[in-house]
Scaffold this active site. Structure first.
Site, PDB file in Angstrom:
ATOM      1  CG  ASP A   7      -7.501  44.488  62.623  1.00 59.52           C
ATOM      2  OD1 ASP A   7      -6.695  45.391  62.872  1.00 59.52           O
ATOM      3  OD2 ASP A   7      -7.186  43.279  62.544  1.00 59.52           O
ATOM      4  CD  GLU A   9      -0.623  44.903  60.754  1.00 58.91           C
ATOM      5  OE1 GLU A   9       0.230  44.030  60.859  1.00 58.91           O
ATOM      6  OE2 GLU A   9      -0.656  45.927  61.443  1.00 58.91           O
TER       7      GLU A   9
HETATM    8 MG    MG Z   1      -5.511  42.129  62.877  1.00 58.03          MG
END
Ligand code: MG
Length: 204
Positions: A7, A9
């Protein structure tokens, strides 16, 4: 052959929408997938808020260009890419992520894209495909890769569960409470150990 699907963020960068909320003073933009787990509901609400406040893509890109990766993220990525392939798998949009990817050394990014009108207003969003994170892992496994997945929130859970091994990185308590069987790390050093252990074991 190993490949890490991570991922963006909350793992390598701050939450983009939270930064936009701080910059614009519109606190409702602080809602993330950590608060509303249905991504479509969340995105429709965000676009409505942008429309109501005349916030253009240009303004949002201006905010994003001032963001820095999380401390240690770029060094971690450089370390990782000497040991395994990395694909950043995100629910964000190409138009938002570009300035941050430059600061991370341009790792490969699989994400979504926006529809923008001739005035620069964001009118819609386009998912590359439904359940895109999990499908990336599945596809790489079909190419005979062993996949290590890393994420911090609800939208990463199906990717983490599909992977050959997966881990939560600095997740909020709510996410760990709901997924108490998944391993958790709180620093890049711990994440390095987790990845090395999997790779060194010759895994599975
Ligand atoms: Mg995230």
């Amino acid at each position: 052959m190993y490949i890490v699907c991570s991922d963006l963020e909350g793992v390598f960068t701050p939450e983009i929408w939270i930064s936009v909320a701080s910059h614009t003073g519109i606190s409702e933009l602080k809602l993330t997938t950590r608060d509303i787990s249905d991504y479509n509901v969340l995105m429709k609400r965000r676009l409505e808020i942008l429309r109501n406040n005349n916030l253009s893509l240009h303004l949002i890109q201006h905010v994003i260009s001032s963001l820095k990766p999380l401390p240690g993220a770029a060094a971690f990525i450089a370390w990782l890419r000497q040991r395994a392939q990395l694909v950043v798998v995100s629910d964000t949009f190409v138009e938002f992520a570009s300035p941050l990817m430059e600061k991370l050394g341009h790792p490969t990014l699989f994400c979504n894209h926006l529809t923008v009108d001739h005035l620069g207003n964001i009118t819609d969003y386009n998912l590359r495909q439904e359940n895109g994170k999990m499908r990336v892992v599945e596809s790489l496994q079909n190419l005979n890769y062993k996949v290590i997945a890393v994420g911090d929130s609800y939208n990463d859970i199906s990717m983490i569960r599909q992977a050959d091994t997966g881990i939560l990185f600095k997740p909020p308590k709510k996410v760990t409470d709901d997924n108490s069987d998944l391993p958790v790390v709180h620093s890049y050093d711990e994440l390095k150990d987790f990845i090395l252990e999997f790779i060194d074991n010759g895994s599975l």
